[in-house]
Write a protein that holds these residues in place. Structure first.
Motif, PDB file in Angstrom:
ATOM      1  N   SER A   1     -87.358  24.991  23.642  1.00 43.63           N
ATOM      2  CA  SER A   1     -87.188  25.120  25.154  1.00 43.63           C
ATOM      3  C   SER A   1     -85.520  24.333  25.574  1.00 43.63           C
ATOM      4  CB  SER A   1     -88.226  24.448  25.728  1.00 43.63           C
ATOM      5  OG  SER A   1     -87.962  24.636  26.892  1.00 43.63           O
ATOM      6  N   VAL A   2     -85.609  23.081  24.703  1.00 46.02           N
ATOM      7  CA  VAL A   2     -84.378  22.479  24.913  1.00 46.02           C
ATOM      8  C   VAL A   2     -83.084  23.239  24.520  1.00 46.02           C
ATOM      9  CG1 VAL A   2     -83.053  20.490  24.834  1.00 46.02           C
ATOM     10  CG2 VAL A   2     -85.926  20.356  24.982  1.00 46.02           C
ATOM     11  N   TRP A   3     -83.361  23.838  23.350  1.00 44.68           N
ATOM     12  CA  TRP A   3     -82.145  24.482  22.524  1.00 44.68           C
ATOM     13  C   TRP A   3     -81.433  25.736  24.131  1.00 44.68           C
ATOM     14  CZ3 TRP A   3     -77.942  23.157  20.579  1.00 44.68           C
ATOM     15  CH2 TRP A   3     -77.292  24.015  19.553  1.00 44.68           C
ATOM     16  N   ALA A   4     -82.649  26.512  24.733  1.00 42.43           N
ATOM     17  CA  ALA A   4     -82.193  27.250  25.132  1.00 42.43           C
ATOM     18  C   ALA A   4     -81.788  26.782  26.206  1.00 42.43           C
ATOM     19  CB  ALA A   4     -83.874  28.281  25.831  1.00 42.43           C
ATOM     20  N   ALA A   5     -82.370  25.894  27.047  1.00 42.33           N
ATOM     21  CA  ALA A   5     -81.477  25.357  28.001  1.00 42.33           C
ATOM     22  C   ALA A   5     -80.828  25.270  28.316  1.00 42.33           C
ATOM     23  CB  ALA A   5     -83.052  24.261  28.626  1.00 42.33           C
ATOM     24  N   ALA A   6     -79.716  24.411  26.890  1.00 42.54           N
ATOM     25  CA  ALA A   6     -78.601  24.093  26.310  1.00 42.54           C
ATOM     26  C   ALA A   6     -77.727  25.309  26.393  1.00 42.54           C
ATOM     27  CB  ALA A   6     -78.910  23.730  24.501  1.00 42.54           C
TER      28      ALA A   6
ATOM     29  N   CYS B   1     -70.817  17.041  25.137  1.00 40.79           N
ATOM     30  CA  CYS B   1     -70.991  16.146  23.770  1.00 40.79           C
ATOM     31  C   CYS B   1     -71.153  14.442  24.096  1.00 40.79           C
ATOM     32  CB  CYS B   1     -70.283  16.533  22.521  1.00 40.79           C
ATOM     33  SG  CYS B   1     -68.128  16.474  22.963  1.00 40.79           S
ATOM     34  N   ASP B   2     -70.433  14.305  24.758  1.00 41.69           N
ATOM     35  CA  ASP B   2     -69.993  12.560  25.219  1.00 41.69           C
ATOM     36  C   ASP B   2     -71.476  11.901  25.753  1.00 41.69           C
ATOM     37  OD1 ASP B   2     -67.418  12.486  24.195  1.00 41.69           O
ATOM     38  OD2 ASP B   2     -66.481  12.481  26.310  1.00 41.69           O
ATOM     39  N   LEU B   3     -72.298  13.282  26.420  1.00 40.87           N
ATOM     40  CA  LEU B   3     -73.722  12.419  27.263  1.00 40.87           C
ATOM     41  C   LEU B   3     -74.828  12.465  26.214  1.00 40.87           C
ATOM     42  CD1 LEU B   3     -73.986  14.839  29.888  1.00 40.87           C
ATOM     43  CD2 LEU B   3     -72.386  12.871  29.849  1.00 40.87           C
ATOM     44  N   VAL B   4     -74.044  12.381  24.675  1.00 41.32           N
ATOM     45  CA  VAL B   4     -75.290  12.046  23.922  1.00 41.32           C
ATOM     46  C   VAL B   4     -76.113  10.577  23.820  1.00 41.32           C
ATOM     47  CG1 VAL B   4     -75.115  14.211  22.690  1.00 41.32           C
ATOM     48  CG2 VAL B   4     -73.587  11.610  21.760  1.00 41.32           C
ATOM     49  N   LEU B   5     -74.896   9.492  23.816  1.00 39.97           N
ATOM     50  CA  LEU B   5     -75.375   8.492  23.884  1.00 39.97           C
ATOM     51  C   LEU B   5     -76.853   8.166  24.814  1.00 39.97           C
ATOM     52  CD1 LEU B   5     -74.208   5.315  23.275  1.00 39.97           C
ATOM     53  CD2 LEU B   5     -73.560   4.884  25.885  1.00 39.97           C
ATOM     54  N   ALA B   6     -76.980   9.068  25.967  1.00 40.73           N
ATOM     55  CA  ALA B   6     -77.958   9.141  27.265  1.00 40.73           C
ATOM     56  C   ALA B   6     -79.535   9.002  25.477  1.00 40.73           C
ATOM     57  CB  ALA B   6     -78.118   9.642  27.942  1.00 40.73           C
TER      58      ALA B   6
ATOM     59  N   TRP C   1     -75.430  18.098  31.364  1.00 37.32           N
ATOM     60  CA  TRP C   1     -76.371  17.742  30.867  1.00 37.32           C
ATOM     61  C   TRP C   1     -77.969  18.193  30.102  1.00 37.32           C
ATOM     62  CZ3 TRP C   1     -77.027  12.571  30.479  1.00 37.32           C
ATOM     63  CH2 TRP C   1     -76.278  11.502  31.227  1.00 37.32           C
ATOM     64  N   ALA C   2     -77.758  19.230  30.476  1.00 37.11           N
ATOM     65  CA  ALA C   2     -78.589  20.299  29.488  1.00 37.11           C
ATOM     66  C   ALA C   2     -78.213  20.352  28.182  1.00 37.11           C
ATOM     67  CB  ALA C   2     -79.341  21.851  30.698  1.00 37.11           C
ATOM     68  N   ARG C   3     -76.995  20.771  28.253  1.00 37.88           N
ATOM     69  CA  ARG C   3     -75.987  20.632  27.010  1.00 37.88           C
ATOM     70  C   ARG C   3     -75.878  19.920  26.038  1.00 37.88           C
ATOM     71  NH1 ARG C   3     -72.907  23.403  30.685  1.00 37.88           N
ATOM     72  NH2 ARG C   3     -71.224  21.849  30.636  1.00 37.88           N
ATOM     73  N   GLY C   4     -75.925  18.468  27.238  1.00 41.74           N
ATOM     74  CA  GLY C   4     -75.982  17.064  25.857  1.00 41.74           C
ATOM     75  C   GLY C   4     -76.901  16.701  25.712  1.00 41.74           C
ATOM     76  N   ARG C   5     -77.871  17.446  26.010  1.00 43.59           N
ATOM     77  CA  ARG C   5     -79.242  17.426  25.572  1.00 43.59           C
ATOM     78  C   ARG C   5     -79.405  17.653  24.417  1.00 43.59           C
ATOM     79  NH1 ARG C   5     -84.945  18.911  28.775  1.00 43.59           N
ATOM     80  NH2 ARG C   5     -86.653  17.517  27.589  1.00 43.59           N
ATOM     81  N   GLY C   6     -78.866  19.207  24.089  1.00 43.37           N
ATOM     82  CA  GLY C   6     -78.899  20.148  23.362  1.00 43.37           C
ATOM     83  C   GLY C   6     -78.235  19.295  22.184  1.00 43.37           C
ATOM     84  N   TRP C   7     -76.781  19.439  22.189  1.00 42.58           N
ATOM     85  CA  TRP C   7     -76.281  18.251  21.316  1.00 42.58           C
ATOM     86  C   TRP C   7     -76.718  17.519  20.519  1.00 42.58           C
ATOM     87  CZ3 TRP C   7     -71.911  20.378  19.575  1.00 42.58           C
ATOM     88  CH2 TRP C   7     -70.701  20.575  19.394  1.00 42.58           C
ATOM     89  N   ALA C   8     -77.668  16.453  21.396  1.00 44.66           N
ATOM     90  CA  ALA C   8     -79.214  15.599  20.498  1.00 44.66           C
ATOM     91  C   ALA C   8     -79.444  15.943  19.842  1.00 44.66           C
ATOM     92  CB  ALA C   8     -78.728  14.883  21.631  1.00 44.66           C
ATOM     93  N   LEU C   9     -80.489  17.229  20.641  1.00 41.29           N
ATOM     94  CA  LEU C   9     -81.099  17.940  19.268  1.00 41.29           C
ATOM     95  C   LEU C   9     -80.956  18.253  18.113  1.00 41.29           C
ATOM     96  CD1 LEU C   9     -84.563  19.236  20.119  1.00 41.29           C
ATOM     97  CD2 LEU C   9     -82.793  21.114  20.996  1.00 41.29           C
TER      98      LEU C   9
END
Length: 295
Positions: free
Chosen positions: A177-182, A227-232, A255-263
């Motif tokens: 689900s997180v990846w699809a949103a990203a 990609c710079d949001l992964v620090l969150a 932010w959804a794409r940043g969350r995808g980078w972290a995932l």
């Protein structure tokens, strides 16, 4: 220990390289920096300089890139960044180009226990400022940035392989689900400058715990700043994420794409790819990314 394709990268090697290629600095004491990075090994040279050596061939393109872009970015940012003062060539058995920079004082945030809310505000502000720097001839996201700044779907195959390998040890439905949103949105504006590796080891803080320098621009470029949001999720707690969100000034899709980078990064590390960090740390990042969209 950082990865290396060179049998020995130590103070003795740095002393030989400096003596051969920069005799003005020969004889200055050389001390290994702590902590070390993964892509490069860093040594302090005297009181005012540092030496940075790529640990493997894949990280060599960053040497020339940083020599070119750091002098451009430095006067346009309100915070210190590394200042190149010399470019070394292969020698003394070391096969890659290397660089000499001004030493930047401060402690890495990862080991300084800073006030996370204050740090989030500081980092968000400098990233917002970075996006305003004219792209000029900045390098467009690609292999040189390990595709930071591109769309996260570039690593879709890696996500699928990691999920298959991890099986029921992770929440498959939540991850998908997180990846699809990203992958559902894109940066539909002109590319902007991104740092590419906003990690707590690349943030220097002063004695008060405030951001004092941003280092390691090896994966920087021009493209999507998600990609710079992964620090969150890799370092900030929930209240600090909200402060970071407000300070950095980016939309829900980014932010959804940043969350995808972290995932993506936590999944491939947990699936067994070689990389920095321990399993518990990657599990914590995955849990944070699944639990909190930071919206």
């Amino acid at each position: 220990m950082p990865h290396t394709e060179v049998p020995v990268i130590d103070a003795a090697l740095v002393e030989r390289l400096v003596a051969e290629q920069f005799p003005t600095w020969a004889g200055l004491p050389v001390e290994e920096a702590v902590p070390q990075g993964w892509d490069n090994r860093t040594f302090r040279l005297g009181d005012t300089l540092s030496v940075r050596l790529p640990s493997a061939a894949g990280y060599v393109p960053a040497v020339e890139k940083e020599q070119r872009v750091l002098p451009y970015l430095a006067p346009r940012l309100g915070i210190p960044v590394p200042e190149p003062v010399g470019l070394g060539r292969p020698g003394s058995g070391y096969p890659f180009p290397w660089s000499v920079r001004r030493w930047l004082p401060g402690r890495v945030a990862a080991g300084a226990d800073p006030d996370l809310t204050a740090l989030a505000e500081d980092v968000g502000a400098v990233l917002r400022q970075l996006r305003t720097v004219p792209p000029a001839d900045g390098p467009v996201a690609g292999a040189h940035s390990f595709h930071r700044g591109a769309h996260p779907s570039v690593y879709g195959d890696e996500v699928e392989r990691a999920l298959a390998a991890l099986g029921d040890t992770v929440d498959q439905a939540a991850c998908r689900s997180v990846w699809a949103a990203a992958c559902a949105s894109r940066w539909d504006r002109p590319g902007v400058w991104f740092h590419g590796d906003v990690a707590p080891t690349n943030l220097l803080v002063d004695g008060a715990g405030r951001l004092s320098a941003l280092i390691d621009f090896g994966t920087c470029g021009v493209g999507d700043p998600a990609c710079d949001l992964v620090l969150a999720w890799t370092f900030l707690d929930r209240p600090a994420r909200r402060v970071f969100r407000d300070a950095v000034g980016l939309d829900d899709g980014t932010w959804a794409r940043g969350r995808g980078w972290a995932l993506w990064k936590s999944l491939i590390m947990l699936a067994g790819s070689a990389g920095p960090g321990d399993r518990a740390g990657h599990e914590a990042v995955l849990a944070a990314a699944l639990d909190d969209p930071a919206l």
